[in-house]
Design a protein around this motif. Sequence first.
Motif, PDB file in Angstrom:
ATOM      1  N   PRO A  47       0.839  -1.202   0.000  1.00 16.34           N
ATOM      2  CA  PRO A  47       0.000   0.000   0.000  1.00 16.34           C
ATOM      3  C   PRO A  47       0.872   1.249   0.000  1.00 16.34           C
ATOM      4  O   PRO A  47       2.076   1.185   0.238  1.00 16.34           O
ATOM      5  N   SER A  48       0.249   2.376  -0.225  1.00 17.81           N
ATOM      6  CA  SER A  48       0.981   3.625  -0.440  1.00 17.81           C
ATOM      7  C   SER A  48       1.332   4.426   0.810  1.00 17.81           C
ATOM      8  O   SER A  48       1.931   5.474   0.672  1.00 17.81           O
ATOM      9  N   SER A  49       0.991   4.002   1.981  1.00 17.30           N
ATOM     10  CA  SER A  49       1.242   4.807   3.186  1.00 17.30           C
ATOM     11  C   SER A  49       2.459   4.311   3.952  1.00 17.30           C
ATOM     12  O   SER A  49       2.751   3.134   3.969  1.00 17.30           O
ATOM     13  N   MET A  50       3.128   5.234   4.644  1.00 17.28           N
ATOM     14  CA  MET A  50       4.365   4.918   5.352  1.00 17.28           C
ATOM     15  C   MET A  50       4.375   5.608   6.693  1.00 17.28           C
ATOM     16  O   MET A  50       3.868   6.713   6.781  1.00 17.28           O
ATOM     17  N   GLN A  52       3.484   3.038   8.387  1.00 18.56           N
ATOM     18  CA  GLN A  52       2.448   2.024   8.549  1.00 18.56           C
ATOM     19  C   GLN A  52       1.118   2.677   8.193  1.00 18.56           C
ATOM     20  O   GLN A  52       0.850   3.814   8.565  1.00 18.56           O
ATOM     21  N   LEU A  53       0.310   1.959   7.492  1.00 16.88           N
ATOM     22  CA  LEU A  53      -1.007   2.457   7.115  1.00 16.88           C
ATOM     23  C   LEU A  53      -1.834   2.658   8.378  1.00 16.88           C
ATOM     24  O   LEU A  53      -1.908   1.787   9.227  1.00 16.88           O
ATOM     25  N   LYS A  54      -2.457   3.816   8.519  1.00 16.76           N
ATOM     26  CA  LYS A  54      -3.250   4.155   9.706  1.00 16.76           C
ATOM     27  C   LYS A  54      -4.737   4.004   9.436  1.00 16.76           C
ATOM     28  O   LYS A  54      -5.198   4.179   8.312  1.00 16.76           O
ATOM     29  N   ILE A 130     -10.236   0.830   7.711  1.00 19.26           N
ATOM     30  CA  ILE A 130     -11.242   1.188   8.712  1.00 19.26           C
ATOM     31  C   ILE A 130     -10.977   0.572  10.085  1.00 19.26           C
ATOM     32  O   ILE A 130     -11.611   0.971  11.050  1.00 19.26           O
ATOM     33  N   SER A 131     -10.063  -0.406  10.170  1.00 21.02           N
ATOM     34  CA  SER A 131      -9.691  -0.934  11.487  1.00 21.02           C
ATOM     35  C   SER A 131      -8.286  -1.516  11.428  1.00 21.02           C
ATOM     36  O   SER A 131      -7.800  -1.895  10.361  1.00 21.02           O
ATOM     37  N   ALA A 132      -7.639  -1.568  12.606  1.00 24.53           N
ATOM     38  CA  ALA A 132      -6.253  -2.022  12.691  1.00 24.53           C
ATOM     39  C   ALA A 132      -6.149  -3.534  12.561  1.00 24.53           C
ATOM     40  O   ALA A 132      -7.086  -4.261  12.868  1.00 24.53           O
ATOM     41  N   GLY A 133      -4.992  -3.971  12.090  1.00 24.55           N
ATOM     42  CA  GLY A 133      -4.711  -5.398  12.039  1.00 24.55           C
ATOM     43  C   GLY A 133      -3.956  -5.814  10.791  1.00 24.55           C
ATOM     44  O   GLY A 133      -3.744  -5.027   9.871  1.00 24.55           O
ATOM     45  N   THR A 154      -2.865 -12.996 -10.468  1.00 30.98           N
ATOM     46  CA  THR A 154      -3.281 -12.684  -9.106  1.00 30.98           C
ATOM     47  C   THR A 154      -2.181 -13.148  -8.165  1.00 30.98           C
ATOM     48  O   THR A 154      -1.687 -14.266  -8.294  1.00 30.98           O
ATOM     49  N   LYS A 155      -1.822 -12.285  -7.230  1.00 34.40           N
ATOM     50  CA  LYS A 155      -0.772 -12.642  -6.277  1.00 34.40           C
ATOM     51  C   LYS A 155      -1.143 -12.120  -4.892  1.00 34.40           C
ATOM     52  O   LYS A 155      -1.479 -10.951  -4.735  1.00 34.40           O
ATOM     53  N   PRO A 156      -1.076 -12.993  -3.878  1.00 39.15           N
ATOM     54  CA  PRO A 156      -1.414 -12.559  -2.520  1.00 39.15           C
ATOM     55  C   PRO A 156      -0.306 -11.696  -1.913  1.00 39.15           C
ATOM     56  O   PRO A 156       0.863 -11.827  -2.253  1.00 39.15           O
ATOM     57  N   PHE A 157      -0.731 -10.809  -0.999  1.00 38.28           N
ATOM     58  CA  PHE A 157       0.225 -10.019  -0.223  1.00 38.28           C
ATOM     59  C   PHE A 157      -0.412  -9.704   1.125  1.00 38.28           C
ATOM     60  O   PHE A 157      -1.616  -9.838   1.308  1.00 38.28           O
ATOM     61  N   VAL A 158       0.425  -9.300   2.075  1.00 37.90           N
ATOM     62  CA  VAL A 158      -0.014  -9.022   3.443  1.00 37.90           C
ATOM     63  C   VAL A 158       0.556  -7.671   3.854  1.00 37.90           C
ATOM     64  O   VAL A 158       1.701  -7.346   3.550  1.00 37.90           O
ATOM     65  N   PHE A 159      -0.266  -6.862   4.544  1.00 32.95           N
ATOM     66  CA  PHE A 159       0.231  -5.599   5.087  1.00 32.95           C
ATOM     67  C   PHE A 159      -0.481  -5.346   6.411  1.00 32.95           C
ATOM     68  O   PHE A 159      -1.455  -6.002   6.757  1.00 32.95           O
ATOM     69  N   THR A 160       0.036  -4.377   7.156  1.00 35.47           N
ATOM     70  CA  THR A 160      -0.487  -4.079   8.487  1.00 35.47           C
ATOM     71  C   THR A 160      -1.127  -2.698   8.527  1.00 35.47           C
ATOM     72  O   THR A 160      -0.548  -1.730   8.028  1.00 35.47           O
ATOM     73  N   ILE A 161      -2.302  -2.635   9.133  1.00 36.75           N
ATOM     74  CA  ILE A 161      -2.958  -1.349   9.386  1.00 36.75           C
ATOM     75  C   ILE A 161      -2.808  -1.082  10.875  1.00 36.75           C
ATOM     76  O   ILE A 161      -3.141  -1.929  11.701  1.00 36.75           O
TER      77      ILE A 161
END
Length: 162
Positions: A47-50, A52-54, A130-133, A154-161
């Motif tokens: 994702p585009s935020s640094m 960490q996505l809030k 809309i929520s953390a995790g 299609t390729k899976p990815f994981v990120f943290t909010i």
Amino acid sequence: LTMLVTFTIIGFPLGEVRYAYSQSTNQTNSSAPNAAVAGVDLKDIHPSSMPQLKVGSKFEIFATVVNNSPGTIMFTAGTCQSPLSAYFNAFNVVVKPTHGCTATSPPFKLGPGQEVTVAGPSSDTIYQAISAGKTRANAIFHYQTENGQAADITKPFVFTIG
């Protein structure tokens, strides 16, 4: 020297820093039936935020498209259209439709051995945290082969909010 050029498609400006913690997995799926397009891959999906996505942030996703196939691939490219989208496997991201622009762009051509960074979604869609995790998602990249056959990967990815 276009092999070294990175082309970024930005569907809508967010005014945010363009990096976030993410990790992609090595699994790749292609819906294209022939081996010529099996070499198309996605890497560095995030994702585009640094840093960490809030929660509450609107964001885009970025991915580097690698054409390891023997033929040229083509895809939509421009400020309104994007060949990259995501499906989120969690309830902490909402996908909102919005009024996007309607301008069209000529197809972008990516030759064998070349790679380019793209951003998504198109300008008529917004992703919002809309929520953390920990968030699992699938990036989907739509393109055409040299002979005009529609394909996607299609390729899976994981990120943290946070």
